[in-house]
Design an enzyme around this catalytic site. Structure first.
Site, PDB file in Angstrom:
ATOM      1  N   GLU A   1     -13.715   3.289  -0.003  1.00  0.00           N
ATOM      2  CA  GLU A   1     -14.671   1.673   1.217  1.00  0.00           C
ATOM      3  C   GLU A   1     -15.100   2.658   2.474  1.00  0.00           C
ATOM      4  O   GLU A   1     -15.381   2.637   3.447  1.00  0.00           O
ATOM      5  CB  GLU A   1     -13.055   1.350   1.107  1.00  0.00           C
ATOM      6  CG  GLU A   1     -13.287  -0.150   2.183  1.00  0.00           C
ATOM      7  CD  GLU A   1     -12.076  -0.688   2.015  1.00  0.00           C
ATOM      8  OE1 GLU A   1     -11.488  -0.897   3.288  1.00  0.00           O
ATOM      9  OE2 GLU A   1     -11.675  -1.723   1.288  1.00  0.00           O
TER      10      GLU A   1
ATOM     11  N   LYS B   1      -6.021   2.501  -6.674  1.00  0.00           N
ATOM     12  CA  LYS B   1      -6.113   1.651  -5.527  1.00  0.00           C
ATOM     13  C   LYS B   1      -6.588   2.716  -3.979  1.00  0.00           C
ATOM     14  O   LYS B   1      -7.427   2.130  -2.951  1.00  0.00           O
ATOM     15  CB  LYS B   1      -4.885   0.811  -4.725  1.00  0.00           C
ATOM     16  CG  LYS B   1      -5.192  -0.112  -2.953  1.00  0.00           C
ATOM     17  CD  LYS B   1      -6.496  -0.977  -3.580  1.00  0.00           C
ATOM     18  CE  LYS B   1      -6.342  -1.936  -2.103  1.00  0.00           C
ATOM     19  NZ  LYS B   1      -5.941  -1.304  -1.463  1.00  0.00           N
TER      20      LYS B   1
ATOM     21  N   ASN C   1       0.592  -1.137   0.151  1.00  0.00           N
ATOM     22  CA  ASN C   1      -0.077   0.284   0.332  1.00  0.00           C
ATOM     23  C   ASN C   1       1.014   1.114   0.096  1.00  0.00           C
ATOM     24  O   ASN C   1       0.527   1.990   0.629  1.00  0.00           O
ATOM     25  CB  ASN C   1      -0.797   0.232   0.875  1.00  0.00           C
ATOM     26  CG  ASN C   1      -2.216  -0.693   1.355  1.00  0.00           C
ATOM     27  OD1 ASN C   1      -3.138  -0.977   0.057  1.00  0.00           O
ATOM     28  ND2 ASN C   1      -2.257  -0.838   2.247  1.00  0.00           N
TER      29      ASN C   1
END
Length: 305
Positions: free
Chosen positions: A174, A167, A89
């Site tokens: 999210e 992402k 990430n």
């Protein structure tokens, strides 16, 4: 086909297993010797190349310095035409730095955002990757092994950095979706009107416009722990939410839902919000509104309220 994989934690370990099930030769390295196939990065790189193709090493370690150190070491071990994939990430701004570092030695670089969590082993991982078409092609065999079955689930998002940027935005969305479900659940519980909140959530899983995998997981959590009594109301953030808000500011794009969801996580870490204390004090000053005070030892708070 063969690939090296650095970092064999919850995500990396399952990714190794999924690629092996697809018939790939995976050489894994982790600082935990009990998980590792080799004893060092040097041994990992030395074990690759038996198929005659370029060496591909996929990195799955925490973002920041751990990733930077790993990429730097790989730059000393790999050769021209080889490729490093950062599947952690990482912040997208780090990708350009890492790509430039490796390019000096003729080593390619691909950044890949990976979504799927602990369920990815069986269901596949959603992949968002950035880099040149030439470098992506060298890693395509791994993308094909990891992605979900079906038409969707993987995308060449653009140049270096595009995968992690995509992402990041995915994770920002999210945040907001989870916050909406959480607030709705709290309201249903608080209203003292609905007999079975869990069953209401369960009913939304079919036919409604808000059905989603996150809703499925929320129902799973409520089934396992009705009322979520065993869970403390504390939510951490791993970085992507903050980076999404920062990128929105840089691009003058309003993201109020994502921002509010991020700030709600900050609030969750305060046992007694200093800001709310100040608001209560001001309401008391201008309107005489009652304030809640800490009770004296052995007494009740606000006995006359």
């Amino acid at each position: 086909m063969e690939i090296g994989l650095v970092g064999l934690g919850k995500m990396g370990g399952n990714m190794r297993e999924r690629m092996r099930r697809a018939g790939l030769t995976v050489v894994g390295y982790d600082r935990d010797a009990s998980l590792s196939d080799v004893g060092s990065l040097a041994e990992l790189v030395a074990a690759l190349g038996t198929d005659g193709g370029p060496k591909v090493v996929w990195v799955m370690v925490p973002h920041g310095e751990p990733t930077r150190a790993t990429v730097t070491e790989l730059g000393e071990l790999l050769g021209e035409g080889d490729v490093v994939v950062d599947g952690g990430n990482s912040r997208w701004t780090d990708d350009e730095i890492h790509a430039a570092l490796l390019a000096e030695k003729g080593i390619g670089y691909v950044d890949c955002g990976v979504s799927g969590g602990v369920w990815g082993l069986e269901n596949g991982y959603a992949l968002m990757y950035g880099g040149s078409a030439e470098d992506v092609a060298k890693v395509q065999f791994a993308f094909d092994a990891l992605r979900p079955e079906g038409e969707f689930g993987a995308v060449h998002a653009g140049r270096v950095g595009a995968g992690h940027f995509s992402k990041m935005v995915h994770n920002g969305i999210e945040y907001a979706v989870m916050q909406s479900y959480a607030e709705g659940w709290e309201l249903l519980e608080k209203a003292d009107l609905v007999d079975n909140v869990t069953e209401v959530f369960r009913s939304w899983r079919e036919g409604t416009v808000i059905r989603s995998w996150l809703l499925d997981l929320m129902v799973n959590a409520l089934d396992a722990d009705p009322g979520l009594a065993s869970i403390k109301g504390y939510a951490s953030d791993s970085g992507e939410g903050r980076w999404t808000v920062e990128a929105a500011i840089d691009n003058a794009v309003p993201v109020p839902a994502i921002t509010a969801a991020l700030f709600a996580r900050f609030v969750s870490r305060q046992d007694d919000s200093p800001a709310m204390k100040a608001i209560a004090a001001m309401r008391n000053q201008f309107g005489g509104h009652a304030v809640q005070i800490e009770p004296p030892a052995g007494g009740d708070a606000n006995p006359d309220a």
